[in-house]
Design an enzyme around this catalytic site. Structure first.
Site, PDB file in Angstrom:
ATOM      1  N   SER A 577       0.838  -1.196   0.000  1.00 58.06           N
ATOM      2  CA  SER A 577       0.000   0.000   0.000  1.00 58.06           C
ATOM      3  C   SER A 577       0.874   1.247   0.000  1.00 58.06           C
ATOM      4  O   SER A 577       2.019   1.217   0.483  1.00 58.06           O
ATOM      5  CB  SER A 577      -0.905   0.020   1.239  1.00 58.06           C
ATOM      6  OG  SER A 577      -1.553   1.269   1.369  1.00 58.06           O
ATOM      7  N   TYR A 590      -2.293  -0.352  10.695  1.00 52.92           N
ATOM      8  CA  TYR A 590      -2.327  -0.680   9.269  1.00 52.92           C
ATOM      9  C   TYR A 590      -1.032  -0.261   8.588  1.00 52.92           C
ATOM     10  O   TYR A 590      -0.410  -1.043   7.863  1.00 52.92           O
ATOM     11  CB  TYR A 590      -3.526  -0.001   8.623  1.00 52.92           C
ATOM     12  CG  TYR A 590      -3.634  -0.209   7.129  1.00 52.92           C
ATOM     13  CD1 TYR A 590      -4.030  -1.426   6.602  1.00 52.92           C
ATOM     14  CD2 TYR A 590      -3.339   0.826   6.245  1.00 52.92           C
ATOM     15  CE1 TYR A 590      -4.131  -1.621   5.233  1.00 52.92           C
ATOM     16  CE2 TYR A 590      -3.438   0.654   4.879  1.00 52.92           C
ATOM     17  CZ  TYR A 590      -3.831  -0.580   4.372  1.00 52.92           C
ATOM     18  OH  TYR A 590      -3.924  -0.764   3.012  1.00 52.92           O
TER      19      TYR A 590
END
Length: 700
Positions: A577, A590
């Site tokens: 990501s 995250y």
């Protein structure tokens, strides 16, 4: 056909009400599909059917007879009307007058195109004369196990007479072609009461005046053979009896999963191979029998069989009672090299001055006592079909050896078909393989947006794909969709929780048992969460680390183990990501886990390079559409952090990007394909950002 009496006879599935509404070509197709739908009648791609149909000549307007016959390379069970070649019957008859004899029969194939009716582009097959010159409207040529079992005995002529009397004739072995068409024509003319003929070591021809008559004759003749064998084999032990007891199903599959990558490592250097495992009762009976080796070495009889399987299999020495799998694996090098040497010797013994160069000398079929049969080919469908053909050969050997002496096809005749110049030309016309043909991919999170798009992209390029996901319902839906689009052979699904070590191991073992090995890992399983650090619970933190870091570690470790066993390299692609490079407030768990992914990929790139294992990363950003992550709390949390409504998010992220474009799952899939394919063969340890441009996530 079986060694056990009471084998079920073929059912007559002809529906006259349905057939009556059809045109003659449609009835031919209907009959073809019915026959091809039962593997006891003919296997995939085997046999052919025809009808001589009256039609209006588009040039003269006159009524002419047109031969409709299955075209080259088709399958009677699945073909459509466009699978038939159409030829002027009178022009086919005219070819008799210019035929120069047996030594020149191959040149007649090139003349078939001059007989084409109505500019039909479907190429006529080598079997066209076999149908054209039989003086009946409808002709079936099938490869039923029960009849080939008669044709493959030393006394096949006598047995044919014993079973059928004068209703079915017999012709000695001859390679398919123009001369055999003339033989059939002569036989039919001289025996007007006959309904067909058995071709030695080959198959069955039957005929009739209507489509229904021909279909019913074909079934009746095959059923007569089935019934005859049931009587003859009653009380007899097949293949000399059992000498090796089959292992339990789970143990058989476990050994197959250990063995297949090892075989693939040794035969896949020049061309990647896909494997297929078969432990059906017929196979287990044969591989556990006393007559396994003496029958296997004789080879197959029907040319349709050995063109798919090679003339003989490789029997691997294994005693399942000892359970010595390590010994089985240790013996592979010697067994495979001995087979190659034997194949090279066969080629040198039989080659002719104009023979094509020797092809792949590796076995296609591998027989393992107590375990089953493995087959390897350039794609899954070809491997599966080869396995099905060898099951047909087993059935033939069971019947033939139970009533007489089984005989395989003469070695020189087999070679002349395998290396037939017409067969070579057919192979040369085959389309080039797709970029990922022969590759096996494992995609975690495969039922979600990015995973699903990635699987579709890899399938599009010819890969076999295993979708791994924790969501059984979504997984089933994805597998069904891809099976419809790319064929059931190409895709499998397996439920895997990537945080469960044993579940990961089972998922990869299942992949290997289904396809023979692994070439590509796409690690994509994911979640997302957002909260200020003081509100982030240990449970949330651990869940992010478990799935996004530990999960990626577990699947990578298992993939590396397989890659090293196969010695064929490998490609790993992590879906990380933008947040792995650019910190984001309110998402510490995250972002940290995604950063761990990226660093893990770098570490693995260092470890894998010497083995040809490439590890790269794709960093998406804001892929909303189709995403399971963005359909839950994460979407609401991200919207709240930006003080937006949830339906404003996509526009917000688009406008935030430098290119002012949205990013979709298909965009990520394109980057994955690049990194998984040979297009990036010299790239490892790299990161590709697919985020429409975001300065804070620039890698340098």
């Amino acid at each position: 056909m079986s060694a056990t009496p009471g084998t079920k006879l073929l059912d007559n599935r002809w529906d006259e009400a349905k057939a009556a509404a059809m045109t003659e070509p449609e009835r031919l197709l209907y009959r073809s599909n019915l026959l091809g739908g039962d593997k006891r009648i003919t296997n995939y791609g085997g046999g052919n059917t025809s009808a001589k149909v009256e039609a209006r000549d588009p040039l003269t307007g006159e009524s002419v007879t047109v031969l409709w016959v299955k075209g080259s390379g088709g399958d009677v069970g699945t073909m459509k009307l466009d699978g038939f070649a159409t030829l002027y019957q009178d022009k086919l008859e005219a070819l008799r007058g210019i035929y120069r004899g047996l030594e020149h029969e191959d040149e007649m194939v090139g003349l078939l195109s001059h007989c084409t009716f109505d500019l039909n582009p479907r190429a006529a097959s080598i079997d066209t004369p076999l149908h054209a010159y039989v003086p009946y409207r409808h002709v079936d040529h099938m490869h039923p196990d029960a009849v080939i079992a008669i044709a493959a005995t030393k006394r096949s002529r006598e047995l044919t007479k014993e079973i059928y009397g004068d209703e079915i004739g017999w012709l000695p072995w001859r390679r398919p072609g123009f001369e055999l068409g003339l033989d059939l024509s002569k036989f039919a003319a001289e025996n007007p009461g006959a309904k067909g003929v058995v071709l030695e070591s080959h198959g069955l021809f039957t005929w009739g005046d209507t489509a229904k008559d021909c279909y019913e004759t074909t079934l009746r003749i095959i059923n007569k053979a089935i019934a005859w064998f049931d009587v003859q084999l009653a009380g007899k032990t097949a293949f000399g009896g059992e000498t090796v007891q089959a292992l339990e199903p789970a143990a058989r599959r476990d050994i197959a999963a250990k063995l297949m990558p090892e075989i693939r490592a040794r035969i896949g250097m020049d061309e990647r191979k896909i494997g297929h495992f078969d432990d059906s009762p017929a196979v287990l009976e044969f591989v556990g029998s006393a007559d396994l080796e003496p029958l296997a070495v004789l080879g197959t009889s029907c040319p349709d069989h050995f063109l798919r399987t090679k003339i003989r299999p490789l029997v691997l020495a294994f005693d399942p009672a000892s359970g010595d799998v390590d010994g089985l694996l240790a013996g592979l090098d010697g067994a495979i090299e001995t087979y190659r040497d034997g194949y090279r010797a066969y080629y040198e013994r039989c080659r002719r001055a104009n023979s094509p160069a020797m092809r792949d000398p590796n076995a296609v079929i591998y027989l393992v006592p107590g375990v089953g049969m493995l087959s390897f080919a350039k794609d899954k469908a070809t491997a599966r079909i080869a396995s099905e053909f060898y099951v047909n050969a087993i059935n033939v050997m069971r019947g033939a050896s139970g009533v007489d002496t089984y005989q395989g096809l003469d070695e020189q005749e087999a070679f002349d078909i395998e290396y037939w110049l017409l067969e070579e030309a057919k192979l040369q016309r085959m389309p080039k393989p797709k970029a990922l043909a022969g590759r096996v991919a494992f995609v975690t999170g495969g039922a979600g947006g990015i995973g699903r798009a990635t699987a579709g992209r890899l399938l599009q390029e010819g890969a076999c794909v295993v979708l791994a996901d924790i969501d059984q319902g979504a997984l089933d839906g994805a597998v069904t969709e891809f099976a419809q689009g790319f064929g059931a052979d190409q895709v499998r699904g397996v439920v895997v929780n990537v945080t469960d070590e044993s579940a990961v191991e089972r998922g990869f073992a299942e992949t290997v048992a289904e396809f023979g090995g692994l070439d590509i890992l796409v690690s994509n399983a994911g979640i997302a969460s957002a909260s200020p650090i003081e509100e982030t619970t240990l449970e949330v933190w651990n869940r992010n680390i478990d799935i996004l870091a530990t999960g990626y570690f577990l699947v990578s470790r298992e993939a590396f183990r397989l890659f090293r066993r196969q010695k064929l390299g490998g490609a790993v692609v992590f879906i990380a990501s933008k947040n792995g490079l650019a910190a984001s407030a309110g998402a510490a768990a995250y972002c940290t886990a995604k950063a761990a992914e990226i660093h893990l990929a770098r570490c693995l790139a260092l470890e894998g390079a010497e083995a040809g294992i490439r590890v790269n990363t794709v960093n998406p950003d804001a892929v909303l559409r189709g995403s399971k992550i963005w359909s839950g709390e994460w979407r609401e949390q991200r919207a709240a952090s930006s003080r937006l409504q949830t339906d404003q998010l996509e526009e917000h992220y688009r406008n935030r990007s430098m290119l002012k474009r949205s990013v979709f799952p298909e965009d990520i899939a394109e980057a994955v394909y690049f990194l998984a394919s040979d297009l990036s063969a010299k790239s490892t340890g790299n990161i590709i950002n697919v985020d429409a441009g975001n300065p804070i996530s620039f890698t340098r």
